[in-house]
Design a protein around this motif. Sequence first.
Motif, PDB file in Angstrom:
ATOM      1  N   ALA A   1       0.678   9.404 -10.263  1.00  0.00           N
ATOM      2  CA  ALA A   1       1.132  10.448  -9.351  1.00  0.00           C
ATOM      3  C   ALA A   1       0.108  10.706  -8.253  1.00  0.00           C
ATOM      4  N   SER A   2      -1.153  10.361  -8.493  1.00  0.00           N
ATOM      5  CA  SER A   2      -2.176  10.666  -7.501  1.00  0.00           C
ATOM      6  C   SER A   2      -2.492   9.487  -6.577  1.00  0.00           C
ATOM      7  N   THR A   3      -1.763   8.377  -6.667  1.00  0.00           N
ATOM      8  CA  THR A   3      -2.029   7.241  -5.787  1.00  0.00           C
ATOM      9  C   THR A   3      -1.456   7.513  -4.405  1.00  0.00           C
ATOM     10  N   PRO A   4      -2.138   7.085  -3.361  1.00  0.00           N
ATOM     11  CA  PRO A   4      -1.639   7.312  -2.005  1.00  0.00           C
ATOM     12  C   PRO A   4      -0.354   6.524  -1.747  1.00  0.00           C
ATOM     13  N   ASP A   5       0.414   6.988  -0.775  1.00  0.00           N
ATOM     14  CA  ASP A   5       1.684   6.333  -0.453  1.00  0.00           C
ATOM     15  C   ASP A   5       1.479   4.947   0.147  1.00  0.00           C
ATOM     16  N   GLN A   6       0.369   4.710   0.793  1.00  0.00           N
ATOM     17  CA  GLN A   6       0.130   3.432   1.458  1.00  0.00           C
ATOM     18  C   GLN A   6      -0.534   2.394   0.558  1.00  0.00           C
ATOM     19  N   LEU A   7      -0.731   2.707  -0.702  1.00  0.00           N
ATOM     20  CA  LEU A   7      -1.411   1.772  -1.592  1.00  0.00           C
ATOM     21  C   LEU A   7      -0.559   0.532  -1.869  1.00  0.00           C
TER      22      LEU A   7
END
Length: 77
Positions: free
Chosen positions: A9-15
């Motif tokens: 849930a804490s990963t960035p959207d652009q990863l």
Amino acid sequence: MHTSAHLLASTPDQLLPARELMAFTLASYIILVPLGIALPLITLVWSGLVSAVASQWICGAARGRSALTSPDVDTRG
């Protein structure tokens, strides 16, 4: 303590797009680098083979031999 759900849930959207781009770039380099090394080598070998065959054919034609006869057969009589 972090759980896997919290980490996801804490990963960035652009990863994910960044990882996809990195995978594409790496795959491209894996394909293109060997071709960049192999194609010039293949070209040099091929040109050497072609020039050797062409010079043998030209020398045979200059001696009056047909291109279809073998070099050790004398067709002049």
